[in-house]
Write an enzyme that holds these catalytic residues in place. Structure first.
Site, PDB file in Angstrom:
ATOM      1  CG  ASP A  21      49.858  42.281  33.730  1.00  0.00           C
ATOM      2  OD1 ASP A  21      49.888  41.655  34.806  1.00  0.00           O
ATOM      3  OD2 ASP A  21      49.531  41.765  32.642  1.00  0.00           O
ATOM      4  N   GLY A  47      47.141  38.749  34.835  1.00  0.00           N
ATOM      5  CA  GLY A  47      47.162  37.513  35.633  1.00  0.00           C
ATOM      6  C   GLY A  47      46.603  36.401  34.771  1.00  0.00           C
ATOM      7  CG  ASN A  51      45.250  37.843  31.381  1.00  0.00           C
ATOM      8  OD1 ASN A  51      44.704  38.883  31.738  1.00  0.00           O
ATOM      9  ND2 ASN A  51      46.563  37.690  31.371  1.00  0.00           N
ATOM     10  CD  GLU A 146      50.767  33.968  36.801  1.00  0.00           C
ATOM     11  OE1 GLU A 146      51.654  34.428  36.073  1.00  0.00           O
ATOM     12  OE2 GLU A 146      49.651  34.508  36.932  1.00  0.00           O
ATOM     13  CB  THR A 226      51.652  27.000  23.047  1.00  0.00           C
ATOM     14  OG1 THR A 226      52.352  26.964  24.292  1.00  0.00           O
ATOM     15  CG2 THR A 226      50.191  26.686  23.302  1.00  0.00           C
ATOM     16  N   GLY A 228      54.560  29.753  20.513  1.00  0.00           N
ATOM     17  CA  GLY A 228      54.596  31.203  20.315  1.00  0.00           C
ATOM     18  C   GLY A 228      53.924  31.608  19.011  1.00  0.00           C
ATOM     19  N   GLY A 231      52.386  29.137  16.420  1.00  0.00           N
ATOM     20  CA  GLY A 231      51.131  28.419  16.616  1.00  0.00           C
ATOM     21  C   GLY A 231      51.295  27.276  17.595  1.00  0.00           C
ATOM     22  CG  ASP A 259      47.171  34.106  29.936  1.00  0.00           C
ATOM     23  OD1 ASP A 259      47.696  32.993  30.146  1.00  0.00           O
ATOM     24  OD2 ASP A 259      47.625  35.167  30.401  1.00  0.00           O
ATOM     25  N   GLY A 294      48.831  45.072  25.935  1.00  0.00           N
ATOM     26  CA  GLY A 294      48.296  44.669  27.238  1.00  0.00           C
ATOM     27  C   GLY A 294      47.788  43.248  27.227  1.00  0.00           C
TER      28      GLY A 294
END
Ligand code: RIB
Length: 318
Positions: A21, A47, A51, A146, A226, A228, A231, A259, A294
Site C-alpha cells: 500500500d 492486501g 492482512n 481481490e 459490518t 464501519g 461495529g 481485515d 497502515g
C-alpha cells in the site's frame, strides 16, 4: 470456547491478495481534476488476503497459511517478511511473472480511506492440487474478492466438499455466481455490499438492514454485516440479530481494520468459538487496528486483543 486442534496442518487457510500500500494522508478528498497536497506518504504491507492471514495468525493465534501470488520484486520481499513475522506460512504463495499487487490509499484526518487497487500478481492466483489439499485439511477457509472470483468459487466448493467452514468477506463488491454463495457458511459484508448482493441475487433494492440480512440468510445461514466504526450486526439462523459495537476509540486510520476483524473471526471460529464470541474478539482486534496507521502494521497481537476484551478498552500502544 472450545480449543480445537487443527485437523491437518492449519486451522485457517486464507485465499486472497497481497499488496503493498502506498498510503498518503490528505486534508480532504480531491474532486475530479483537482490536486491536493498530502502531508505524508508511506509504504505498508497490505492486501486483504495478507492482512487477514496476518490477523488470523498474530491477533487470532491460529496456525495460518496464505494462498496468494506475488512477483519477484522488492514488494514481494516486503510482504514475505511481514507475513513471516506475523507467523503466517507462505509456502503456498506463488511467485509469478507479474508485478506484486499494489494499492493507493488516501486517508483523511478522520482516518477514513479511499482505496484503488492495482491487481497485478493477484490476478494470477490459482489453486493446484496441493492448495486444494490444504483447504480440505483446514478448519476454516477465509477468502475475499481481490483475486479472481472463479478461484474463490473453487475454494468454496473444495471447502464444502471437505466439511471445512468457508468464510467469505464479500469485498470489494463483485458479481457473485449463486453457486459460490451457496457454498458460503459465513458471509461478512458491508452495508453497501449487502445492498449490492441483495440487488444481484433477489432483485431487492432496500436500505433496511434487517430486511437485507433476512434476504441474504435465505442463501447463507450466517451473515455478519459490518457498519464501519459503528461495529457489526451478527445474524445467525434461528436467532435474533446481535449488534456488536466497536470499543471507544479515536480512529487514526480505518485501513486494515475490516481485515483484522475477518482474520480474527476466522481464527476464533477455527478454535471452536460461536459466531457471536468470534465477532466480539474480532471487534476488539479491529478497534485496536483503527487506532494505528497502515494496514498490516495496525494488526494487534493476541495479548492486546485479550486485554481489550477483558477491559472493554483499547490498551495503550506497546
Ligand atoms: O482492506 C484494506 C486493504 O485493501 C489494503 O491493505 C489494500 O491493499 C486493499 O487491498
Amino acid at each position: 470456547m472450545v480449543e480445537g486442534a487443527p485437523v491437518g496442518g492449519f486451522q485457517v487457510v486464507v485465499v486472497g491478495s497481497a499488496n503493498v500500500d502506498l498510503e498518503v494522508r490528505v486534508p480532504r478528498w480531491p474532486g475530479p481534476g483537482e490536486s491536493v497536497i498530502a502531508s505524508t506518504s508511506e509504504r505498508f504491507p497490505g492486501g486483504k488476503g495478507a492482512n487477514q492471514a496476518a490477523a488470523a495468525a498474530k491477533a487470532g493465534g491460529a496456525r495460518t497459511a496464505l494462498i496468494s501470488a506475488w512477483g519477484s520484486d522488492a514488494d514481494a520481499a516486503l510482504l514475505e517478511a511481514f507475513l513471516r513475522q506475523a507467523g503466517v506460512d507462505t509456502s503456498a504463495v506463488r511467485t509469478v511473472d507479474c508485478p506484486t499487487g499494489m494499492a493507493i490509499v488516501m486517508v483523511d484526518p478522520e482516518g477514513a480511506n479511499v482505496v484503488t487497487v492495482v491487481t497485478g500478481a493477484n490476478g494470477r492466483v490459482e489453486l493446484g492440487d496441493g492448495d486444494l489439499e490444504l483447504i480440505a485439511q483446514s478448519r476454516v477457509v477465509l477468502a475475499q474478492l481481490e483475486v479472481p472470483v472463479p478461484v474463490v468459487a473453487q475454494a468454496a466448493a473444495a471447502a464444502r466438499a471437505a466439511g471445512t467452514i468457508f468464510v467469505l468477506n464479500a469485498a470489494p463488491t463483485a458479481v457473485l455466481p449463486p453457486e459460490l454463495l451457496k457454498n458460503v457458511d459465513v458471509l461478512v459484508v458491508s452495508q453497501h455490499g449487502a445492498r449490492e448482493l441483495a440487488a444481484q441475487h433477489f432483485g431487492m433494492y432496500s436500505t433496511d438492514d434487517p430486511s437485507l440480512l433476512r434476504a441474504l440468510q435465505r442463501v447463507v445461514p450466517s451473515v455478519v454485516m459490518t457498519r464501519g466504526v459503528e461495529g457489526s450486526v451478527v445474524a445467525e439462523a434461528g436467532q435474533d440479530p446481535e449488534v456488536v459495537r466497536v470499543l471507544p476509540v479515536e480512529p487514526v486510520d480505518h485501513t486494515g481494520a475490516g481485515d483484522t476483524f475477518d482474520g480474527v473471526l476466522a481464527a476464533r471460529l477455527a478454535k471452536g468459538a460461536t459466531l457471536s464470541e468470534a465477532a466480539r474478539a474480532a471487534t476488539a482486534a479491529a478497534s485496536i487496528s483503527l487506532t494505528r496507521p497502515g494496514a498490516g502494521p495496525s494488526i494487534p497481537d493476541a495479548r492486546e486483543v485479550a486485554l481489550a476484551l477483558a477491559t472493554g478498552q483499547v490498551p495503550p500502544a506497546g
